[in-house]
Design an enzyme around this catalytic site. Structure first.
Site, PDB file in Angstrom:
ATOM      1  N   ASP A   1      18.116 -11.768  24.947  1.00 30.12           N
ATOM      2  CA  ASP A   1      16.791 -12.235  24.589  1.00 30.12           C
ATOM      3  C   ASP A   1      16.498 -11.740  23.173  1.00 30.12           C
ATOM      4  O   ASP A   1      17.115 -10.800  22.683  1.00 30.12           O
ATOM      5  CB  ASP A   1      15.763 -11.705  25.585  1.00 30.12           C
ATOM      6  CG  ASP A   1      14.520 -12.571  25.655  1.00 30.12           C
ATOM      7  OD1 ASP A   1      14.265 -13.320  24.698  1.00 30.12           O
ATOM      8  OD2 ASP A   1      13.804 -12.500  26.665  1.00 30.12           O
ATOM      9  N   TRP A   2      15.528 -12.372  22.520  1.00 27.49           N
ATOM     10  CA  TRP A   2      15.256 -12.092  21.107  1.00 27.49           C
ATOM     11  C   TRP A   2      14.623 -10.697  20.978  1.00 27.49           C
ATOM     12  O   TRP A   2      13.450 -10.503  21.275  1.00 27.49           O
ATOM     13  CB  TRP A   2      14.329 -13.161  20.568  1.00 27.49           C
ATOM     14  CG  TRP A   2      14.974 -14.407  20.046  1.00 27.49           C
ATOM     15  CD1 TRP A   2      14.640 -15.039  18.882  1.00 27.49           C
ATOM     16  CD2 TRP A   2      16.019 -15.198  20.627  1.00 27.49           C
ATOM     17  NE1 TRP A   2      15.421 -16.165  18.714  1.00 27.49           N
ATOM     18  CE2 TRP A   2      16.283 -16.285  19.760  1.00 27.49           C
ATOM     19  CE3 TRP A   2      16.792 -15.073  21.790  1.00 27.49           C
ATOM     20  CZ2 TRP A   2      17.255 -17.245  20.020  1.00 27.49           C
ATOM     21  CZ3 TRP A   2      17.756 -16.026  22.059  1.00 27.49           C
ATOM     22  CH2 TRP A   2      17.988 -17.092  21.184  1.00 27.49           C
TER      23      TRP A   2
END
Length: 753
Positions: free
Chosen positions: A301-302
């Site tokens: 995930d970012w």
């Protein structure tokens, strides 16, 4: 995809009215985005090799291609960039990225490896809030609304639609497929997910992902795993017994991955048993690779990567969304780790092979991207049908609904229903054609803007009831709203709860809407409440109103969908994918979501299983929903073959309207021994004309009958008598039969064929 931001406190966002905004009708087609760059062309021919042979398996092609790659080329595949400028970090997106997008991984023209253009998210092609130009696209209803349809076909059609828009917009990776189970009703991202049961959530989310990938677009399944609250989301530690995990949250992921074969898995922000999910070898290697045999790649995930060596060696393949991590862990630090031998060349090869496998398996090489026009009216019809299928009728006293011709004076109150329908906030937000129908509600920036899609329920009701006097009050003045209600034949209150990424919410409507509903229903008992919420809310006014309709966040055409259900043009067939508690005191942990260790003391007893195990009566049970007709189930029979239970039954429409029944099959060992008295084994949705009947069958996966033996790393089915139950909800069982199931053990690698 998500942003790395500090967790916000619980928020209350009131649905205050703002200036009227007239939205233009959507065009027949939407052309490639004006003001945004076209997809770049490669400036030199690609080298050909065995990887171009489409008769080879994706594994063989990936291995052949990796063998032809330099180290720098392999390194290119494993490090992704945010596709949007981010001034806070002094970051400028690569010029080759699609403006306003979630992510970009460069092409390798020498070998014909296409770029990865990544877009959020599960309800459509999102644009990041910092983008100067917003893509106007079609939004599906929220994930929880799709799950409420209990409709495989609707889920697939919705996925195919947003996958088509992704491809036509120039994207070949979609960050969709949220399957996290609802353990915490106050989680701000519950609206993105598939409910509280592993069988239901995995079935519906898998169909969405299959639909997306039918367009030669990679879809993720996310957020892996135990990502169940937004409070302290960047460091919170989910603690759960591994045996309980295998039959609950992990089973949801496992079944969805097996059915959908996603190109990628997105690992989550949180820690699990102390280790970050994106460097957790138990999750990424032991479970996902060894036991489940997943062949695609894991992307972070970012902002969810926290290391180089630990993450790479644990099974993370792609560090995504630079610059949201504290360091570019798979950038220069990975090159240094390879030089030093702390990450072996063979590990980089494996990471690259997994990414290429996903790309080959979904046809990214053979189906190059080309920006194309989009059939917006056709897609609006798909999202409207999905919203209608997921709408749940919770109460209908005296058959107040559907609205009849005798309702000459209709009052519409609150929820900005004169302008549009609410959407959830965060990185998944899709910007609609025509823009925000109610701009200016704070927060207007991350995790906002608070978005209303320009599909007005009031205007749709007016069109469908041309003989009625339809009047509106914004609800800001309860006394004025009550006066309007008193002078009306029927009142429809639109009540909202805004939820979104990076914050958790009270299990309640926003602001003072409960008091507004009290005032209105005191003035007129013929009050309908339409809920636009991200999940369950308390309803202290429930006994005072005549009807309640849960519309969730209904998407681009949500106003039309709500009006169609209210007027009877569509018979509601949605059923709750989650339990609605009476209050937080009924939850396993009534305290507000907190930082640090989050211990799942309820184990696998999530949702209805918790309520069953503790003999607690909720406000509305899992699987519950009413209709404008009546159904009866009969003829339940069950048998066992190859360790699996198959149940057969008849559903009959005993009323006067066409509708859809959902037969729910629950199973339970007579001797007990599970986390709860019963589990959902499967379901069938059956469309029926008045008086018609139809047979249906449900086969229960043997793992749903099993417990997990952590010491032996295997599934165990206790031999003996099992109840097979047909119900209309988890709390309403109408028929029961008993079968004998033989004792059985299955290895961790077992899967249904």
């Amino acid at each position: 995809m998500t942003f790395r931001v500090a967790a916000a406190p619980l928020l209350l966002i009131a649905g205050a009215a703002s200036a009227q905004v007239a939205a233009p009708p959507p065009p027949a087609k939407v052309a490639p985005d004006a003001g945004m760059p076209a997809l770049p062309a490669w400036d030199k021919p690609a080298l050909k090799g065995a990887w171009n042979d489409t008769k080879r398996t994706p594994e063989a092609r990936a291995k052949a291609l990796v063998a032809a790659m330099t180290r720098d080329e392999k390194h290119t595949l494993v490090f992704g960039y945010f596709g949007t400028d981010f001034p806070i970090s002094r970051y400028t997106a690569p010029k080759e990225a699609l403006a306003g997008s979630a992510g970009y991984v460069p092409a390798i023209p020498r070998l014909g490896i296409p770029a990865q253009y990544q877009t959020d998210a599960g309800v459509g092609v999102a644009t990041q809030g910092g983008a100067k130009v917003k893509r106007e696209r079609t939004a599906l209803p929220s994930g929880i609304a799709i799950a409420a349809s209990w409709d495989r076909d609707a889920a697939y059609a919705g996925g195919a639609m947003i996958g088509d828009e992704a491809r036509r917009s120039g994207f070949n990776v979609m960050l969709a497929g949220g399957v996290n189970l609802m353990r915490e009703p106050r989680n701000g991202r519950n609206f993105e997910y598939g409910g509280e049961d592993p069988v239901l959530a995995s079935t519906i989310v898998a169909q969405q992902v299959i639909g997306i990938q039918s367009n030669h677009v990679i879809s993720t399944i996310k957020h892996y795993a135990f990502n169940d609250q937004e409070t302290d989301r960047n460091a919170g530690n989910s603690v759960i017994d591994h045996s309980a995990a295998r039959v609950s949250d992990l089973l949801a992921f496992q079944l969805a991955i097996e059915a959908a074969k996603p190109g990628s898995i997105m690992c989550s922000y949180n820690r699990v048993d102390g280790a970050y999910a994106c460097e957790n070898s138990w999750l990424l290697t032991d479970v996902l690779r060894r036991d489940w045999g997943f062949k695609g790649y894991v992307m972070s995930d970012w902002g969810a990567a926290h290391s180089t060596v630990a993450a790479a060696n644990a099974g993370l393949d792609q560090d995504s969304g630079f610059p949201f991590d504290t360091k570019p862990f798979f950038g220069r630090p990975l090159a240094e780790a390879l030089d030093q031998g702390t990450v072996k060349p063979a590990q980089l090869d494996l990471m690259a092979e997994r990414i290429l496998y996903g790309m080959f398996a979904q046809g990214l090489f053979e189906h190059p991207l080309q920006q194309q026009t989009i059939d917006m009216p056709g897609h609006a019809a798909i999202t409207r049908a999905a919203a209608e299928a997921g709408t749940v009728l919770l109460k209908n006293e005296r058959n107040l609904l559907p609205l009849t011709a005798s309702a000459k004076r209709i009052a519409i109150i609150g929820g900005n229903a004169d302008k549009g329908v609410l959407a959830g906030g965060g990185s998944s937000l899709v910007y609609p054609v025509g823009g925000n129908a109610v701009p200016g509600i704070t927060p207007v920036y991350w995790p906002g803007p608070v978005m209303y899609y320009p599909s007005s329920p009031m205007e749709e009701i007016k069109r469908q009831a041309p003989g009625a006097d339809v009047r509106f009050a914004d609800g800001n003045d309860p006394a004025a709203a009550a006066a309007l209600a008193r002078d009306s034949d029927v009142v429809i209150v639109f009540a909202t709860q805004w939820a979104g990424e990076s914050f958790d919410v009270p299990m309640a409507l926003d602001g003072k809407q409960d008091a507004l509903i009290d005032a209105v229903c005191a003035a007129n008992r013929n009050t309908v409440v339409v809920l636009e919420t991200g999940g369950p809310v308390a309803m202290p006014w429930l006994d005072k109103v005549s009807a309640v309709l849960e519309a969730w966040y209904p998407g681009t055409a949500g106003g039309a969908a709500i009006a169609n259900v209210l007027t009877g043009k569509v018979n509601p067939s949605g059923r709750l994918p989650v339990t609605f508690p009476r209050g937080v005191d009924q939850l396993p942990d009534p305290a507000v979501p907190h930082s640090g260790d989050v211990v799942y003391r309820e184990g696998a007893a999530i949702g209805y299983k918790w309520f069953d195990a503790k003999a607690i009566k909720p406000l509305f049970p899992f699987g519950y929903g009413l209709s404008y007709t009546q159904f009866a189930g009969s003829g339940l029979k069950a048998g066992v073959a190859n360790g699996a239970i198959t149940a057969r039954f008849q559903m009959r429409n005993t009323g006067a309207r066409a509708g859809a029944a959902i037969g729910q099959i629950y199973v339970s060992p007579v001797a007990g021994g599970w986390e709860a008295p019963k589990r959902l084994g499967g379901f069938a949705k059956v469309a029926l004309a008045p008086g018609a009947s139809k047979g249906a069958s449900v086969t229960v996966d043997p793992r749903v009958l099993a417990t997990w033996d952590e010491a032996g790393q295997q599934w165990r089915i206790a031999g003996g008598a099992y109840r097979v139950m047909l119900g209309t909800s988890a709390a309403d069982i109408t028929q029961t039969v008993t079968v004998t199931v033989p004792a059985r053990t299955m290895p961790a690698t077992w899967r249904a064929r």
